[in-house]
Write a protein that holds these residues in place. Structure first.
Motif, PDB file in Angstrom:
ATOM      1  N   GLU A   1       0.823  -1.210   0.000  1.00 13.92           N
ATOM      2  CA  GLU A   1       0.000   0.000   0.000  1.00 13.92           C
ATOM      3  C   GLU A   1       0.857   1.261   0.000  1.00 13.92           C
ATOM      4  N   HIS A   2       1.849   1.299   0.905  1.00 15.37           N
ATOM      5  CA  HIS A   2       2.767   2.447   0.885  1.00 15.37           C
ATOM      6  C   HIS A   2       4.093   2.116   1.544  1.00 15.37           C
ATOM      7  N   ILE A   3       5.047   2.996   1.277  1.00 16.59           N
ATOM      8  CA  ILE A   3       6.367   2.916   1.906  1.00 16.59           C
ATOM      9  C   ILE A   3       6.538   4.192   2.716  1.00 16.59           C
ATOM     10  N   GLY A   4       6.852   4.042   4.001  1.00 16.19           N
ATOM     11  CA  GLY A   4       6.968   5.203   4.886  1.00 16.19           C
ATOM     12  C   GLY A   4       8.425   5.618   5.059  1.00 16.19           C
ATOM     13  N   ILE A   5       8.686   6.894   4.896  1.00 16.90           N
ATOM     14  CA  ILE A   5      10.054   7.418   4.999  1.00 16.90           C
ATOM     15  C   ILE A   5      10.081   8.515   6.074  1.00 16.90           C
TER      16      ILE A   5
ATOM     17  N   ILE B   1       7.180  -0.405   5.862  1.00 17.05           N
ATOM     18  CA  ILE B   1       6.439  -0.705   4.646  1.00 17.05           C
ATOM     19  C   ILE B   1       5.067  -1.227   5.064  1.00 17.05           C
ATOM     20  N   ALA B   2       4.053  -0.825   4.297  1.00 15.49           N
ATOM     21  CA  ALA B   2       2.675  -1.111   4.699  1.00 15.49           C
ATOM     22  C   ALA B   2       1.992  -1.976   3.648  1.00 15.49           C
ATOM     23  N   PHE B   3       1.425  -3.087   4.113  1.00 11.32           N
ATOM     24  CA  PHE B   3       0.679  -3.983   3.235  1.00 11.32           C
ATOM     25  C   PHE B   3      -0.809  -3.863   3.536  1.00 11.32           C
ATOM     26  N   GLU B   4      -1.599  -3.821   2.473  1.00  4.91           N
ATOM     27  CA  GLU B   4      -3.051  -3.768   2.629  1.00  4.91           C
ATOM     28  C   GLU B   4      -3.590  -5.176   2.877  1.00  4.91           C
ATOM     29  N   VAL B   5      -4.561  -5.254   3.789  1.00  7.26           N
ATOM     30  CA  VAL B   5      -5.283  -6.517   4.005  1.00  7.26           C
ATOM     31  C   VAL B   5      -6.778  -6.223   3.926  1.00  7.26           C
ATOM     32  N   LYS B   6      -7.553  -7.278   3.701  1.00  5.13           N
ATOM     33  CA  LYS B   6      -9.011  -7.077   3.570  1.00  5.13           C
ATOM     34  C   LYS B   6      -9.658  -6.873   4.930  1.00  5.13           C
ATOM     35  N   ASN B   7      -9.192  -7.639   5.924  1.00  3.39           N
ATOM     36  CA  ASN B   7      -9.803  -7.579   7.259  1.00  3.39           C
ATOM     37  C   ASN B   7      -8.678  -7.524   8.293  1.00  3.39           C
ATOM     38  N   ILE B   8      -8.463  -6.350   8.841  1.00  6.13           N
ATOM     39  CA  ILE B   8      -7.269  -6.170   9.693  1.00  6.13           C
ATOM     40  C   ILE B   8      -7.363  -6.972  10.989  1.00  6.13           C
TER      41      ILE B   8
ATOM     42  N   LEU C   1      10.144  -2.479   9.965  1.00 14.79           N
ATOM     43  CA  LEU C   1       8.836  -2.297  10.599  1.00 14.79           C
ATOM     44  C   LEU C   1       7.758  -2.494   9.539  1.00 14.79           C
ATOM     45  N   ILE C   2       6.834  -3.436   9.821  1.00 17.12           N
ATOM     46  CA  ILE C   2       5.763  -3.725   8.854  1.00 17.12           C
ATOM     47  C   ILE C   2       4.428  -3.262   9.412  1.00 17.12           C
ATOM     48  N   GLU C   3       3.713  -2.525   8.564  1.00 16.85           N
ATOM     49  CA  GLU C   3       2.368  -2.066   8.924  1.00 16.85           C
ATOM     50  C   GLU C   3       1.360  -2.884   8.131  1.00 16.85           C
ATOM     51  N   LEU C   4       0.271  -3.284   8.784  1.00 14.48           N
ATOM     52  CA  LEU C   4      -0.882  -3.835   8.066  1.00 14.48           C
ATOM     53  C   LEU C   4      -1.931  -2.745   8.042  1.00 14.48           C
ATOM     54  N   CYS C   5      -2.629  -2.590   6.930  1.00 12.09           N
ATOM     55  CA  CYS C   5      -3.639  -1.526   6.902  1.00 12.09           C
ATOM     56  C   CYS C   5      -4.865  -1.961   6.111  1.00 12.09           C
ATOM     57  N   GLN C   6      -5.978  -1.375   6.511  1.00 11.69           N
ATOM     58  CA  GLN C   6      -7.259  -1.650   5.851  1.00 11.69           C
ATOM     59  C   GLN C   6      -7.985  -0.323   5.697  1.00 11.69           C
ATOM     60  N   GLU C   7      -8.520  -0.095   4.516  1.00  6.44           N
ATOM     61  CA  GLU C   7      -9.301   1.125   4.260  1.00  6.44           C
ATOM     62  C   GLU C   7     -10.504   1.181   5.217  1.00  6.44           C
ATOM     63  N   ILE C   8     -10.759   2.355   5.788  1.00  2.00           N
ATOM     64  CA  ILE C   8     -11.949   2.503   6.641  1.00  2.00           C
ATOM     65  C   ILE C   8     -13.168   2.722   5.751  1.00  2.00           C
ATOM     66  N   THR C   9     -14.183   1.905   5.974  1.00  2.00           N
ATOM     67  CA  THR C   9     -15.422   2.046   5.204  1.00  2.00           C
ATOM     68  C   THR C   9     -16.561   2.404   6.157  1.00  2.00           C
ATOM     69  N   ALA C  10     -17.758   2.609   5.617  1.00  2.00           N
ATOM     70  CA  ALA C  10     -18.909   3.007   6.440  1.00  2.00           C
ATOM     71  C   ALA C  10     -19.168   1.993   7.559  1.00  2.00           C
ATOM     72  N   ASP C  11     -18.832   0.704   7.318  1.00  2.00           N
ATOM     73  CA  ASP C  11     -19.065  -0.342   8.343  1.00  2.00           C
ATOM     74  C   ASP C  11     -18.317  -0.064   9.639  1.00  2.00           C
ATOM     75  N   HIS C  12     -17.169   0.654   9.515  1.00  2.00           N
ATOM     76  CA  HIS C  12     -16.342   0.878  10.705  1.00  2.00           C
ATOM     77  C   HIS C  12     -16.807   2.070  11.528  1.00  2.00           C
TER      78      HIS C  12
END
Ligand code: CMX
Length: 140
Positions: A7-11, A80-87, A127-138
């Motif tokens: 998803e992204h690389i943090g610097i 570095i951040a990886f996207e997941v479907k369900n965090i 350092l690894i980040e997992l991330c999930q987009e916030i949707t209306a469900d959250h």
């Protein structure tokens, strides 16, 4: 659980405005957004590069993880951040596999994401980040 993308690389940087100018010059791209995340004590700036973003992070407080990182190691690759479907499921799964999560619950990070981190000692010093987009469900 599978990572769906990088998803992204943090610097970590000392001066966000200088880094924005540098990356605009280097990449020919315009900034996607800036955002302050008080909980993380950072100001961030994002650039889109294809499917993946570059996130520059500047500390807003002396206790910020970014300030500590730069004091110890200097500016540079922070995570570095990886996207997941369900965090929440992803966190359960990585913990079961023996990785050390830095918190028990996901928290709200920059760019409309729920995030959590895995300790870098478990992942070759990155350092690894997992991330999930916030949707209306959250939104409660
Ligand atoms: N990548 C790789 N190694 C790191 C690191 C990073 N980003 N940050 C710290 N380390 C290393 C240190 O160099 C140190 O290594 P040595 O033991 O070899 O000296 C070790 O981890 C412990 O470091 P520390 O300075 O004592 O720092 P802490 O243990 O207090 O914290 C960490 C380290 C990763 C647990 C902490 O920074 C943290 O909780 N990070 C997650 C939150 C975060 O980074 N927020 C900012 C980004 C927010 C965003 O993306 O929005």
């Amino acid at each position: 659980m599978q990572f769906t993308k990088l998803e992204h690389i943090g610097i970590a940087v000392k001066d966000l405005s200088k880094s924005i100018m540098l990356f605009e010059t280097l990449s020919g791209k315009k900034l996607y957004k800036t955002e302050e995340v008080p909980l993380e004590q950072v100001k961030t700036a994002f650039f889109k590069t294809g499917d993946t973003k570059i996130e520059f992070l500047e500390a807003t407080h002396e206790d910020s993880a970014i300030r500590k990182f730069i004091d110890k190691r200097g500016e540079g690759l922070h995570h570095i951040a990886f996207e997941v479907k369900n965090i929440k499921e992803a966190m359960k799964e990585v913990a079961q596999k023996g990785f050390t999560l830095l918190r028990d619950e996901p928290k709200v990070g920059a760019d409309n994401k729920l995030i959590c981190f895995i300790h870098p000692k478990d992942t070759h010093g990155i350092l690894i980040e997992l991330c999930q987009e916030i949707t209306a469900d959250h939104i409660e």
